[in-house]
Write a protein that holds these residues in place. Structure first.
Motif, PDB file in Angstrom:
ATOM      1  N   TYR A 183       1.053   3.936  -3.050  1.00 49.20           N
ATOM      2  CA  TYR A 183       0.639   5.310  -2.728  1.00 49.20           C
ATOM      3  C   TYR A 183       1.718   6.316  -3.138  1.00 49.20           C
ATOM      4  CZ  TYR A 183      -1.334   9.166  -0.014  1.00 49.20           C
ATOM      5  OH  TYR A 183      -1.864  10.369   0.369  1.00 49.20           O
ATOM      6  N   CYS A 184       2.972   6.003  -2.891  1.00 51.31           N
ATOM      7  CA  CYS A 184       4.068   6.898  -3.297  1.00 51.31           C
ATOM      8  C   CYS A 184       4.168   6.983  -4.813  1.00 51.31           C
ATOM      9  CB  CYS A 184       5.388   6.404  -2.706  1.00 51.31           C
ATOM     10  SG  CYS A 184       5.490   6.541  -0.906  1.00 51.31           S
TER      11      CYS A 184
ATOM     12  N   MET B 161      -5.030  -1.248  -1.513  1.00 48.96           N
ATOM     13  CA  MET B 161      -5.693  -0.874  -0.269  1.00 48.96           C
ATOM     14  C   MET B 161      -6.722  -1.916   0.142  1.00 48.96           C
ATOM     15  SD  MET B 161      -6.921   2.921   0.753  1.00 48.96           S
ATOM     16  CE  MET B 161      -6.924   3.375   2.491  1.00 48.96           C
TER      17      MET B 161
ATOM     18  N   LEU C 193       1.719   6.638  -6.913  1.00 50.57           N
ATOM     19  CA  LEU C 193       0.570   7.410  -7.377  1.00 50.57           C
ATOM     20  C   LEU C 193       0.792   8.908  -7.190  1.00 50.57           C
ATOM     21  CD1 LEU C 193      -2.312   6.965  -8.498  1.00 50.57           C
ATOM     22  CD2 LEU C 193      -3.136   7.157  -6.165  1.00 50.57           C
ATOM     23  N   ILE C 194       1.489   9.287  -6.127  1.00 48.28           N
ATOM     24  CA  ILE C 194       1.766  10.703  -5.887  1.00 48.28           C
ATOM     25  C   ILE C 194       2.859  11.226  -6.825  1.00 48.28           C
ATOM     26  CG2 ILE C 194       2.665  12.351  -4.201  1.00 48.28           C
ATOM     27  CD1 ILE C 194       1.332  10.744  -2.022  1.00 48.28           C
TER      28      ILE C 194
ATOM     29  N   TYR D 243       0.831  -1.209   0.000  1.00 48.08           N
ATOM     30  CA  TYR D 243       0.000   0.000   0.000  1.00 48.08           C
ATOM     31  C   TYR D 243       0.865   1.258   0.000  1.00 48.08           C
ATOM     32  CZ  TYR D 243      -2.707   3.803   2.060  1.00 48.08           C
ATOM     33  OH  TYR D 243      -3.268   5.026   2.320  1.00 48.08           O
ATOM     34  N   PHE D 244       1.910   1.275   0.816  1.00 52.31           N
ATOM     35  CA  PHE D 244       2.758   2.463   0.914  1.00 52.31           C
ATOM     36  C   PHE D 244       3.500   2.714  -0.402  1.00 52.31           C
ATOM     37  CE2 PHE D 244       6.812   4.516   2.063  1.00 52.31           C
ATOM     38  CZ  PHE D 244       6.321   5.668   2.662  1.00 52.31           C
TER      39      PHE D 244
ATOM     40  N   PHE E 134      -4.076   0.974  -7.091  1.00 51.04           N
ATOM     41  CA  PHE E 134      -4.176   1.492  -5.729  1.00 51.04           C
ATOM     42  C   PHE E 134      -5.373   0.894  -4.997  1.00 51.04           C
ATOM     43  CE2 PHE E 134      -5.745   4.656  -2.692  1.00 51.04           C
ATOM     44  CZ  PHE E 134      -4.615   4.822  -1.907  1.00 51.04           C
TER      45      PHE E 134
ATOM     46  N   LEU F 136     -10.302   9.356  -5.187  1.00 52.96           N
ATOM     47  CA  LEU F 136      -9.262   8.774  -4.341  1.00 52.96           C
ATOM     48  C   LEU F 136      -9.263   9.361  -2.937  1.00 52.96           C
ATOM     49  CD1 LEU F 136      -6.107   8.336  -6.613  1.00 52.96           C
ATOM     50  CD2 LEU F 136      -7.405   6.559  -5.429  1.00 52.96           C
ATOM     51  N   SER F 137      -9.444  10.683  -2.839  1.00 56.03           N
ATOM     52  CA  SER F 137      -9.435  11.313  -1.519  1.00 56.03           C
ATOM     53  C   SER F 137     -10.582  10.802  -0.654  1.00 56.03           C
ATOM     54  CB  SER F 137      -9.523  12.835  -1.672  1.00 56.03           C
ATOM     55  OG  SER F 137     -10.707  13.203  -2.359  1.00 56.03           O
TER      56      SER F 137
ATOM     57  N   VAL G 277      -9.842   6.958   0.303  1.00 52.76           N
ATOM     58  CA  VAL G 277      -8.846   6.785   1.369  1.00 52.76           C
ATOM     59  C   VAL G 277      -9.453   7.132   2.723  1.00 52.76           C
ATOM     60  CG1 VAL G 277      -6.660   7.667   2.264  1.00 52.76           C
ATOM     61  CG2 VAL G 277      -6.877   7.131  -0.164  1.00 52.76           C
TER      62      VAL G 277
END
Length: 322
Positions: A158-159, A185, A161-162, A154-155, A181, A300-301, A304
């Motif tokens: 997530y990185c 998750m 995706l950013i 997941y981490f 993602f 996404l926001s 999460v």
């Protein structure tokens, strides 16, 4: 008072058809003569309105002690404040732009919630597999490395995706990242759920649904602007991370149930505030708003926030059942 034949006015038909009565003498007027009526003159005003000179006489025309020309209006009142009569297209453009922006925002909200519903459907299906399929559940419990690997996956996703934000024209690439993602998750949420009883998982799902519905109704009805509280939410997130590190260190030496529940309750509250903040950004009638083209980010926001609320509530309900 009797009138002679010469002074008598001609009949209406004769005055209309015979020109010999054109120079018929006017009757004498008592007092000051009245001025002729105002003539019509076209103006650049909107269709269907008279010119200003035709509606209101010139200043001083009817100046009497009972009628002050200074009290006469100078413009024709309209339904729109701030839009002059001479520019009717401005009002039409304003209304059309407002209607188009509202319709675009509504379409954007529908698109975001459709993506969010698909993500939550995938996540809770994976959670159901890890909860109800006993061999899968026992396999995760027997090998804790799967549990910790889910956090690492997941981490990393997530990185990625950013850091790998693509232009808006790369729609398929954004969808691929969104799918990866969501799977990562869902995998993490499923492994966490396998360590709790089925009753606790159901209770956490129900409470998460109630919180999401309540937050959505609150955001659409309230006049309080939470989009201006971004700094406060950043501070709350940092404090939550510090509390989480301290709690993990303390629980590694001795498990304290009430400390674990306290941390989980604080986390659920913080992510509920984040859900309110992101929902108001989605609505778009506050100080800050998401662009209608950023529907991937909006989905996404919210996703999460909802999954984290579920995980924190699951920890609280699991400790209560134990």
């Amino acid at each position: 008072m009797m009138m002679s034949k010469i002074d008598r006015p001609p009949p209406y038909e004769d005055a209309l058809h015979h020109s010999k009565f054109e120079n018929y003498p006017h009757q004498p007027q008592h007092g000051s003569p009245l001025p002729p009526p105002p003539s019509y003159s076209p103006s650049p005003g909107p269709p269907g309105y008279w010119a200003q000179e035709a509606v209101y006489p010139q200043a001083g025309m009817w100046a009497t002690p009972m009628f002050s020309p200074a009290a006469m209006p100078n413009t024709i009142p309209t339904l729109s404040a701030g839009v002059p009569v001479s520019n009717p297209g401005d009002m039409e453009d304003f209304l059309s732009s407002q209607w188009e922006s509202t319709s675009i925002r509504h379409a954007f909200i529908r698109k975001v919630y459709l993506i969010l519903a698909a993500q939550l459907g995938v996540t809770f299906s994976v959670v159901a597999v890890f909860t109800f399929v006993e061999p899968v559940r026992q396999f995760v419990i027997r090998y804790p490395g799967i549990y910790w690997a889910s956090f690492a996956v997941y981490f990393v996703v997530y990185c990625i995706l950013i850091c790998c934000k693509q232009p808006r024209r790369r729609f398929p690439w954004n969808c691929v990242l969104l799918g990866i993602f969501t799977v990562a998750m869902s995998y993490m949420a499923g492994t966490v759920s396998s360590y709790y009883e089925t009753k606790a998982v159901f209770l956490a799902m129900g409470m998460t649904a109630v919180v999401c519905v309540a937050v959505t109704i609150f955001c659409f009805q309230t006049k309080v602007d939470f989009t201006s509280c971004g700094g406060f939410l950043c501070i709350a997130a940092v404090l939550l991370m510090i509390i989480g590190v301290v709690t993990a260190i303390v629980l590694s030496f001795q498990y304290v149930p009430w400390l674990h529940m306290l941390y989980a309750a604080i986390g659920a509250i913080v992510y509920t505030l984040f859900l309110i903040y992101n929902t108001q950004l989605l609505i778009g009638n506050r100080e800050l708003a998401i662009s209608p083209e950023e529907y991937i980010y909006g989905a996404l926001s919210l996703y999460v926030d909802i999954v984290h609320i579920f995980l924190f509530i699951l920890q609280v309900s699991g400790n209560v059942n134990e």
